[in-house]
Scaffold this motif. Structure first.
Motif, PDB file in Angstrom:
ATOM      1  N   THR A 317       0.832  -1.216   0.000  1.00  0.00           N
ATOM      2  CA  THR A 317       0.000   0.000   0.000  1.00  0.00           C
ATOM      3  C   THR A 317       0.860   1.257   0.000  1.00  0.00           C
ATOM      4  OG1 THR A 317      -0.104   0.088   2.407  1.00  0.00           O
ATOM      5  CG2 THR A 317      -1.791  -1.215   1.283  1.00  0.00           C
ATOM      6  N   HIS A 318       2.127   1.103   0.280  1.00  0.00           N
ATOM      7  CA  HIS A 318       3.061   2.229   0.195  1.00  0.00           C
ATOM      8  C   HIS A 318       4.480   1.691   0.006  1.00  0.00           C
ATOM      9  CE1 HIS A 318       3.125   2.273   4.931  1.00  0.00           C
ATOM     10  NE2 HIS A 318       3.371   1.096   4.432  1.00  0.00           N
ATOM     11  N   THR A 319       5.358   2.517  -0.547  1.00  0.00           N
ATOM     12  CA  THR A 319       6.736   2.057  -0.752  1.00  0.00           C
ATOM     13  C   THR A 319       7.518   2.097   0.562  1.00  0.00           C
ATOM     14  OG1 THR A 319       7.193   4.286  -1.574  1.00  0.00           O
ATOM     15  CG2 THR A 319       7.009   2.525  -3.211  1.00  0.00           C
ATOM     16  N   THR A 320       6.868   2.585   1.637  1.00  0.00           N
ATOM     17  CA  THR A 320       7.519   2.556   2.954  1.00  0.00           C
ATOM     18  C   THR A 320       7.769   1.106   3.386  1.00  0.00           C
ATOM     19  OG1 THR A 320       6.251   4.556   3.341  1.00  0.00           O
ATOM     20  CG2 THR A 320       7.470   3.713   5.201  1.00  0.00           C
ATOM     21  N   ALA A 321       7.010   0.156   2.773  1.00  0.00           N
ATOM     22  CA  ALA A 321       7.267  -1.272   3.023  1.00  0.00           C
ATOM     23  C   ALA A 321       8.699  -1.617   2.588  1.00  0.00           C
ATOM     24  CB  ALA A 321       6.266  -2.116   2.255  1.00  0.00           C
ATOM     25  N   PHE A 347      -0.616   0.164  -4.289  1.00  0.00           N
ATOM     26  CA  PHE A 347      -2.001  -0.238  -4.582  1.00  0.00           C
ATOM     27  C   PHE A 347      -2.904   0.019  -3.386  1.00  0.00           C
ATOM     28  CE2 PHE A 347       1.187  -2.694  -6.705  1.00  0.00           C
ATOM     29  CZ  PHE A 347       0.756  -2.731  -8.030  1.00  0.00           C
ATOM     30  N   ARG A 348      -4.046   0.613  -3.640  1.00  0.00           N
ATOM     31  CA  ARG A 348      -5.008   0.804  -2.554  1.00  0.00           C
ATOM     32  C   ARG A 348      -6.406   0.515  -3.063  1.00  0.00           C
ATOM     33  NH1 ARG A 348      -2.442   6.073   0.566  1.00  0.00           N
ATOM     34  NH2 ARG A 348      -0.385   5.095   0.787  1.00  0.00           N
ATOM     35  N   ASN A 349      -7.170  -0.190  -2.250  1.00  0.00           N
ATOM     36  CA  ASN A 349      -8.521  -0.578  -2.641  1.00  0.00           C
ATOM     37  C   ASN A 349      -9.456   0.612  -2.454  1.00  0.00           C
ATOM     38  OD1 ASN A 349     -10.770  -1.960  -3.316  1.00  0.00           O
ATOM     39  ND2 ASN A 349     -10.623  -3.487  -1.685  1.00  0.00           N
ATOM     40  N   HIS A 361       1.691   5.773  -8.150  1.00  0.00           N
ATOM     41  CA  HIS A 361       3.135   5.696  -7.870  1.00  0.00           C
ATOM     42  C   HIS A 361       3.498   6.572  -6.684  1.00  0.00           C
ATOM     43  CE1 HIS A 361       2.710   4.428 -12.003  1.00  0.00           C
ATOM     44  NE2 HIS A 361       3.860   3.787 -11.885  1.00  0.00           N
ATOM     45  N   GLN A 362       4.390   6.058  -5.878  1.00  0.00           N
ATOM     46  CA  GLN A 362       4.881   6.855  -4.754  1.00  0.00           C
ATOM     47  C   GLN A 362       6.356   7.174  -4.932  1.00  0.00           C
ATOM     48  OE1 GLN A 362       4.156   4.985  -0.971  1.00  0.00           O
ATOM     49  NE2 GLN A 362       2.464   6.388  -0.548  1.00  0.00           N
ATOM     50  N   ILE A 363       6.663   8.391  -4.528  1.00  0.00           N
ATOM     51  CA  ILE A 363       8.054   8.822  -4.478  1.00  0.00           C
ATOM     52  C   ILE A 363       8.408   8.819  -3.000  1.00  0.00           C
ATOM     53  CG2 ILE A 363       9.637  10.724  -4.991  1.00  0.00           C
ATOM     54  CD1 ILE A 363       7.320  11.815  -6.838  1.00  0.00           C
ATOM     55  N   PRO A 401       1.261   6.264  11.959  1.00  0.00           N
ATOM     56  CA  PRO A 401       1.592   5.331  13.058  1.00  0.00           C
ATOM     57  C   PRO A 401       3.104   5.153  13.223  1.00  0.00           C
ATOM     58  CG  PRO A 401      -0.058   4.382  11.587  1.00  0.00           C
ATOM     59  CD  PRO A 401       0.440   5.647  10.933  1.00  0.00           C
ATOM     60  N   TYR A 402       3.876   5.374  12.153  1.00  0.00           N
ATOM     61  CA  TYR A 402       5.307   5.041  12.183  1.00  0.00           C
ATOM     62  C   TYR A 402       6.226   6.242  12.279  1.00  0.00           C
ATOM     63  CZ  TYR A 402       3.689   5.463   7.368  1.00  0.00           C
ATOM     64  OH  TYR A 402       3.041   5.873   6.239  1.00  0.00           O
ATOM     65  N   THR A 403       5.672   7.459  12.296  1.00  0.00           N
ATOM     66  CA  THR A 403       6.553   8.626  12.442  1.00  0.00           C
ATOM     67  C   THR A 403       6.101   9.502  13.596  1.00  0.00           C
ATOM     68  OG1 THR A 403       5.267   9.773  10.730  1.00  0.00           O
ATOM     69  CG2 THR A 403       7.331   8.762  10.030  1.00  0.00           C
ATOM     70  N   ILE A 445      14.905  10.234   8.918  1.00  0.00           N
ATOM     71  CA  ILE A 445      13.916  11.203   8.437  1.00  0.00           C
ATOM     72  C   ILE A 445      13.451  10.741   7.063  1.00  0.00           C
ATOM     73  CG2 ILE A 445      14.789  13.157   9.764  1.00  0.00           C
ATOM     74  CD1 ILE A 445      16.368  14.066   7.355  1.00  0.00           C
ATOM     75  N   ALA A 446      12.154  10.896   6.801  1.00  0.00           N
ATOM     76  CA  ALA A 446      11.616  10.330   5.558  1.00  0.00           C
ATOM     77  C   ALA A 446      10.433  11.143   5.061  1.00  0.00           C
ATOM     78  CB  ALA A 446      11.181   8.882   5.790  1.00  0.00           C
ATOM     79  N   TRP A 447      10.186  11.040   3.770  1.00  0.00           N
ATOM     80  CA  TRP A 447       8.993  11.691   3.201  1.00  0.00           C
ATOM     81  C   TRP A 447       8.486  10.903   1.996  1.00  0.00           C
ATOM     82  CZ3 TRP A 447      13.913  12.988   2.106  1.00  0.00           C
ATOM     83  CH2 TRP A 447      14.268  13.280   0.776  1.00  0.00           C
TER      84      TRP A 447
HETATM   85  N1  PHE Z   1       4.020   6.157   3.576  1.00  0.00           N
HETATM   86  C1  PHE Z   1       3.390   7.446   3.622  1.00  0.00           C
HETATM   87  C2  PHE Z   1       2.154   7.434   2.730  1.00  0.00           C
HETATM   88  O1  PHE Z   1       1.842   6.427   2.185  1.00  0.00           O
HETATM   89  C3  PHE Z   1       4.324   8.528   3.169  1.00  0.00           C
HETATM   90  C4  PHE Z   1       5.439   8.713   4.184  1.00  0.00           C
HETATM   91  C5  PHE Z   1       6.664   8.191   3.934  1.00  0.00           C
HETATM   92  C6  PHE Z   1       5.224   9.398   5.351  1.00  0.00           C
HETATM   93  C7  PHE Z   1       7.698   8.356   4.823  1.00  0.00           C
HETATM   94  C8  PHE Z   1       6.230   9.583   6.265  1.00  0.00           C
HETATM   95  C9  PHE Z   1       7.465   9.060   5.984  1.00  0.00           C
HETATM   96  O2  PHE Z   1       1.492   8.429   2.589  1.00  0.00           O
END
Ligand code: PHE
Length: 488
Positions: A317-321, A347-349, A361-363, A401-403, A445-447
């Motif tokens: 559901t996100h590239t954070t995986a 992918f999101r339902n 797509h996620q950056i 939940p993770y930041t 740190i992430a975005w």
């Molecule tokens: N994974 C978050 C999203 O799907 C984006 C994100 C990435 C947020 C990294 C914080 C840190 O929206």
């Protein structure tokens, strides 16, 4: 033949004043003359001036009368000298001939329509209408009054006739010399290249449209983003696995198992294979513990963590995986700082509408080093986004939940004249990093942001379905320009 006729005539005469008359006099189809004149004009052998004339042509009805005679004469001929009853006359001729014929014949005072009998008032009639129609068909001139009358009866219609008047051009010659378009091996061997006259290059001719493939706007913007990350010293993460386990997609990110995002309404779960085969067991144990009881200064969520839930396969559901997998791998070696990025599909339902698709797509970017602060995050975001041409940024506290802390990122859009949300960011929680085995003073740190959003803004697309999916207009993909971020 047409070419010889035109060039030959001009050798002895000043001018062909009317290509139409010229064609008729020489028994040549006018279209052939037109084509030849155009070509000769192109090579400046002749000068041609357009002539336009309004010409009369027969309508479909006019053509019928030109062949079968006018309805009034047809009607007249159907009346015997002793007269005829209306009913019988009606049976003898076409309904349209009866209707039109009666009214015209009455007008001409040719017939008398009695109550019982229709009878002739004159002995003979001429079919003037038919004669006029035949003249027009043959291109002969007729009186203006007659034209008006036929036009009124819709038997003739105007047509624009196009032709030329033609004179000698600067390159005139009684015969066109064939110019060579190519220098061949034979020309060189024979040596006749010395005498050949070559056709001049036409530098303003439009070339053939290229047949090659075309990059989709998403790929063009992705390439630019990739360049930016590489220039900033980031390494690309391997994102070539769309299928992920819930463990790496959610659990290691300290996302509780009851979280609504883990519902099948939000996430596509796999039917086959429905579960993952292997997970690093000692790490699974630490993740379970942090969810249930916390640790590392956290109280955890205090619920019964279930392995079956973590095993479930899904479309990520996100590239954070991928970021979580990479950070775990990093924690297995002596620590070294890293800058990672990825741009790939998630992918999101979700219900599809003009701004949402079920896959997009996620950056994602992350920096992992000892002692990083929120100030570092803000600084990196300013650096990154100003390279995209977005230098006015604002941040708003948010929740992931993770930041912790988490910030939504807004950028001022000069065109829209307003602040638009462009991404999400934060510092990964200790509940996520410490079970992985990263040193205590390491901060990440992430975005993240979508690739579709900036692409749509850059290409002025307001419906995401025009950009991605089966409704994409391929013509648009072929025509749209290359993308250069940050340059106005
Ligand atoms: N994974 C978050 C999203 O799907 C984006 C994100 C990435 C947020 C990294 C914080 C840190 O929206």
């Amino acid at each position: 033949m047409a070419e010889d006729a035109v060039l030959g005539f001009l050798e002895k005469n000043e001018e062909i004043s009317d290509s139409g008359e010229f064609a008729a006099e020489h028994g040549i189809d006018h279209n052939d003359i037109v084509n030849i004149v155009k070509s000769l004009h192109g090579f400046r052998l002749v000068d041609a001036q357009d002539i336009k004339r309004e010409k009369w042509v027969l309508t479909d009805e006019g053509k019928i009368y030109a062949a079968a005679g006018s309805p009034e004469v047809q009607l007249f001929s159907a009346i015997p000298p002793e007269g005829i009853s209306r009913e019988e006359l009606q049976r003898k001729v076409d309904p349209s001939v009866y209707k039109i014929g009666c009214s015209q014949a009455m007008k001409n005072k040719w017939v008398e329509m009695g109550k019982q009998l229709v009878s002739r008032k004159v002995q003979n009639v001429d079919d003037k209408v038919k004669d006029l129609l035949l003249k027009i068909q043959d291109g002969e001139a007729i009186e203006q009054d007659d034209i008006e009358a036929l036009k009124k009866r819709k038997l003739i219609a105007p047509q624009i006739w196009k032709g030329y008047s033609v004179r000698k051009g600067p390159n005139y010659a009684p015969k066109r010399k064939k110019v060579a378009t190519d220098l061949t091996r034979e020309n060189l061997q024979r040596g006749d290249w010395k005498e050949l006259e070559f056709k001049e290059y036409n530098f303003s001719a439009k070339g053939q449209p290229t047949e090659g493939g075309h990059l989709h706007p998403l790929l063009k913007v992705r390439q630019q983003l990739k360049m930016i990350f590489l220039q900033m010293g980031f390494e690309e993460m391997p994102t070539n696995n769309f299928v992920e386990s819930s463990f790496w997609n959610f659990d290691v990110l300290f996302q509780p198992q009851q979280h609504p995002a883990r519902d099948s309404h939000d996430t596509f779960f796999l039917q086959a294979p429905s579960t993952t085969k292997t997970l690093p067991e000692d790490y699974v144990e630490r993740v379970k513990r942090v969810h249930e009881f916390g640790g590392y200064g956290s109280r955890g969520y205090g619920y019964d963590w279930k392995r079956e839930e973590a095993n479930k396969n899904l479309l990520r559901t996100h590239t954070t995986a991928v970021s979580s997998r990479m950070l775990y791998l990093l924690a297995q070696k002596p620590f070294a700082p890293k800058k990672y990025f990825s741009i790939d599909r998630v992918f999101r339902n979700e219900a599809v509408d003009r701004t949402h698709l079920a896959e997009f797509h996620q950056i994602e970017g992350l920096v992992c080093d000892r002692g990083l602060t929120l100030g570092d995050l803000i600084g990196v975001l300013h650096d990154f986004f100003s390279r995209l041409g977005m230098s006015k940024l604002r941040f708003k506290p948010a929740y992931n939940p993770y930041t912790e802390p988490s910030m939504e990122i807004f950028s001022y859009h000069e065109g829209f004249k307003k602040w638009v949300e462009i991404g999400n960011s934060g510092m990964f929680r200790p509940e996520m990093l410490l079970p992985m085995g990263l040193p205590e003073d390491v901060r990440v740190i992430a975005w993240g942001l979508s690739l579709e959003r900036p692409t749509m803004i850059l290409y002025g697309i307001d419906n995401i379905r025009d950009l991605f999916g089966h409704k994409v207009d391929l013509g648009l993909i072929k025509k749209n320009p290359i993308c250069r971020l940050g340059i106005d």
